[in-house]
Design a protein around this motif. Structure first.
Motif, PDB file in Angstrom:
ATOM      1  N   LEU A  88       0.800  -1.211  -0.081  1.00  0.00           N
ATOM      2  CA  LEU A  88      -0.041  -0.109   0.062  1.00  0.00           C
ATOM      3  C   LEU A  88       0.712   1.239   0.141  1.00  0.00           C
ATOM      4  N   HIS A  89       2.112   1.181   0.416  1.00  0.00           N
ATOM      5  CA  HIS A  89       2.797   2.462   0.374  1.00  0.00           C
ATOM      6  C   HIS A  89       3.940   2.367  -0.580  1.00  0.00           C
ATOM      7  N   GLY A  90       3.742   1.587  -1.510  1.00  0.00           N
ATOM      8  CA  GLY A  90       4.501   1.746  -2.786  1.00  0.00           C
ATOM      9  C   GLY A  90       6.066   0.972  -2.650  1.00  0.00           C
ATOM     10  N   LEU A  91       6.049   0.133  -1.635  1.00  0.00           N
ATOM     11  CA  LEU A  91       7.295  -0.383  -1.081  1.00  0.00           C
ATOM     12  C   LEU A  91       7.425  -1.912  -1.686  1.00  0.00           C
ATOM     13  N   GLU A  92       8.382  -2.722  -1.697  1.00  0.00           N
ATOM     14  CA  GLU A  92       8.509  -4.046  -2.189  1.00  0.00           C
ATOM     15  C   GLU A  92       7.397  -5.015  -1.381  1.00  0.00           C
ATOM     16  N   SER A  93       6.783  -5.589  -1.886  1.00  0.00           N
ATOM     17  CA  SER A  93       5.699  -6.562  -1.312  1.00  0.00           C
ATOM     18  C   SER A  93       6.154  -7.810  -1.494  1.00  0.00           C
ATOM     19  N   ASP A  94       7.127  -8.255  -2.420  1.00  0.00           N
ATOM     20  CA  ASP A  94       7.676  -9.732  -2.490  1.00  0.00           C
ATOM     21  C   ASP A  94       8.093 -10.164  -1.208  1.00  0.00           C
ATOM     22  N   PRO A  95       7.660 -11.260  -0.606  1.00  0.00           N
ATOM     23  CA  PRO A  95       8.322 -11.498   0.815  1.00  0.00           C
ATOM     24  C   PRO A  95       9.691 -11.868   0.739  1.00  0.00           C
ATOM     25  N   ALA A  96      10.149 -12.219  -0.321  1.00  0.00           N
ATOM     26  CA  ALA A  96      11.713 -12.516  -0.508  1.00  0.00           C
ATOM     27  C   ALA A  96      12.365 -11.324  -0.334  1.00  0.00           C
ATOM     28  N   ALA A  97      11.906 -10.261  -1.440  1.00  0.00           N
ATOM     29  CA  ALA A  97      12.776  -9.095  -1.456  1.00  0.00           C
ATOM     30  C   ALA A  97      12.499  -8.230  -0.236  1.00  0.00           C
ATOM     31  N   ALA A  98      11.343  -8.205   0.384  1.00  0.00           N
ATOM     32  CA  ALA A  98      11.044  -7.194   1.332  1.00  0.00           C
ATOM     33  C   ALA A  98      11.850  -7.720   2.459  1.00  0.00           C
ATOM     34  N   GLY A  99      12.325  -8.882   2.742  1.00  0.00           N
ATOM     35  CA  GLY A  99      13.028  -9.285   4.042  1.00  0.00           C
ATOM     36  C   GLY A  99      12.116  -9.549   5.178  1.00  0.00           C
ATOM     37  N   ILE A 100      10.838  -9.502   4.963  1.00  0.00           N
ATOM     38  CA  ILE A 100      10.074  -9.975   6.112  1.00  0.00           C
ATOM     39  C   ILE A 100       9.670 -11.383   5.924  1.00  0.00           C
ATOM     40  N   ARG A 101      10.075 -12.047   6.781  1.00  0.00           N
ATOM     41  CA  ARG A 101       9.854 -13.830   6.412  1.00  0.00           C
ATOM     42  C   ARG A 101       8.870 -14.292   7.518  1.00  0.00           C
ATOM     43  N   TYR A 102       8.188 -15.207   7.279  1.00  0.00           N
ATOM     44  CA  TYR A 102       7.314 -15.711   8.244  1.00  0.00           C
ATOM     45  C   TYR A 102       7.807 -16.960   8.931  1.00  0.00           C
ATOM     46  N   GLY A 103       8.108 -16.897  10.316  1.00  0.00           N
ATOM     47  CA  GLY A 103       8.836 -17.931  11.155  1.00  0.00           C
ATOM     48  C   GLY A 103       9.120 -17.362  12.504  1.00  0.00           C
ATOM     49  N   ASP A 104       9.828 -18.384  13.188  1.00  0.00           N
ATOM     50  CA  ASP A 104      10.086 -17.882  14.660  1.00  0.00           C
ATOM     51  C   ASP A 104      11.618 -17.565  14.793  1.00  0.00           C
ATOM     52  N   THR A 105      11.983 -16.609  15.244  1.00  0.00           N
ATOM     53  CA  THR A 105      13.359 -16.261  15.556  1.00  0.00           C
ATOM     54  C   THR A 105      14.044 -16.911  16.350  1.00  0.00           C
ATOM     55  N   LEU A 106      13.349 -17.757  17.183  1.00  0.00           N
ATOM     56  CA  LEU A 106      14.010 -18.485  18.137  1.00  0.00           C
ATOM     57  C   LEU A 106      14.238 -19.964  17.658  1.00  0.00           C
ATOM     58  N   SER A 107      13.706 -20.242  16.478  1.00  0.00           N
ATOM     59  CA  SER A 107      14.028 -21.569  15.838  1.00  0.00           C
ATOM     60  C   SER A 107      15.217 -21.890  15.070  1.00  0.00           C
ATOM     61  N   PRO A 108      15.718 -22.860  14.781  1.00  0.00           N
ATOM     62  CA  PRO A 108      17.066 -23.096  14.082  1.00  0.00           C
ATOM     63  C   PRO A 108      17.034 -22.315  12.612  1.00  0.00           C
ATOM     64  N   GLU A 109      15.730 -21.837  12.099  1.00  0.00           N
ATOM     65  CA  GLU A 109      15.716 -21.168  11.019  1.00  0.00           C
ATOM     66  C   GLU A 109      15.983 -19.633  11.288  1.00  0.00           C
ATOM     67  N   GLY A 110      15.664 -19.401  12.355  1.00  0.00           N
ATOM     68  CA  GLY A 110      15.820 -17.890  12.850  1.00  0.00           C
ATOM     69  C   GLY A 110      17.189 -17.630  13.234  1.00  0.00           C
ATOM     70  N   ALA A 111      18.036 -18.797  13.674  1.00  0.00           N
ATOM     71  CA  ALA A 111      19.377 -18.438  14.081  1.00  0.00           C
ATOM     72  C   ALA A 111      20.109 -18.510  13.003  1.00  0.00           C
ATOM     73  N   ALA A 112      19.639 -18.811  11.686  1.00  0.00           N
ATOM     74  CA  ALA A 112      20.609 -18.714  10.408  1.00  0.00           C
ATOM     75  C   ALA A 112      20.363 -17.281   9.965  1.00  0.00           C
ATOM     76  N   LEU A 113      19.548 -16.455  10.296  1.00  0.00           N
ATOM     77  CA  LEU A 113      19.447 -15.227   9.857  1.00  0.00           C
ATOM     78  C   LEU A 113      20.612 -14.329   9.837  1.00  0.00           C
ATOM     79  N   PRO A 114      20.892 -13.523   8.805  1.00  0.00           N
ATOM     80  CA  PRO A 114      22.119 -12.687   8.928  1.00  0.00           C
ATOM     81  C   PRO A 114      21.564 -11.440   9.913  1.00  0.00           C
ATOM     82  N   LYS A 115      22.693 -10.822  10.326  1.00  0.00           N
ATOM     83  CA  LYS A 115      22.408  -9.669  11.217  1.00  0.00           C
ATOM     84  C   LYS A 115      21.768  -8.655  10.372  1.00  0.00           C
ATOM     85  N   ALA A 116      20.979  -7.882  11.099  1.00  0.00           N
ATOM     86  CA  ALA A 116      20.121  -6.894  10.545  1.00  0.00           C
ATOM     87  C   ALA A 116      20.595  -5.354  10.873  1.00  0.00           C
ATOM     88  N   THR A 117      20.194  -4.588   9.837  1.00  0.00           N
ATOM     89  CA  THR A 117      20.503  -3.196  10.219  1.00  0.00           C
ATOM     90  C   THR A 117      19.322  -2.547  10.996  1.00  0.00           C
TER      91      THR A 117
END
Length: 103
Positions: A17-46
């Protein structure tokens, strides 16, 4: 990373709605749990925006949250430490905290 599916969908809709990237992969907003093993593999964020689930049994038992040699007594402080360690140098975070956490 967003743990609640409806909130994840709302975040992606808000980007669109704000004209920003809405593709989940490109937007950087993933569905999941940051406390899971998948979340542990996330790169450091700005930028981290969060309202952690303070006081949950899962958070209290998760080794990713208790990452110092002597873990802080409250889950609030453990989440702050978890968030701090997830930031790149010079990164920013906006965190909802319970009253009196920093006092």
């Amino acid at each position: 990373m967003e743990f609640v599916q409806d909130t994840h969908r709302l975040a992606l809709m808000n980007l669109m709605l704000h004209g920003l990237e809405s593709d989940p992969a490109a937007a950087g907003i993933r569905y999941g749990d940051t406390l899971s093993p998948e979340g542990a593999a996330l790169p450091k964020a700005t930028l981290i925006l969060t309202n952690p689930p303070f006081g949950t049994k899962k958070a209290a038992a998760c080794p990713r949250v208790m990452i110092s040699p002597s873990p802080p007594a409250t889950s609030s402080l453990r989440f702050l430490q978890h968030i701090y360690r997830g930031l790149k140098a010079g990164g920013r975070a906006a965190v909802v905290l319970p009253d009196n956490v920093l006092f």
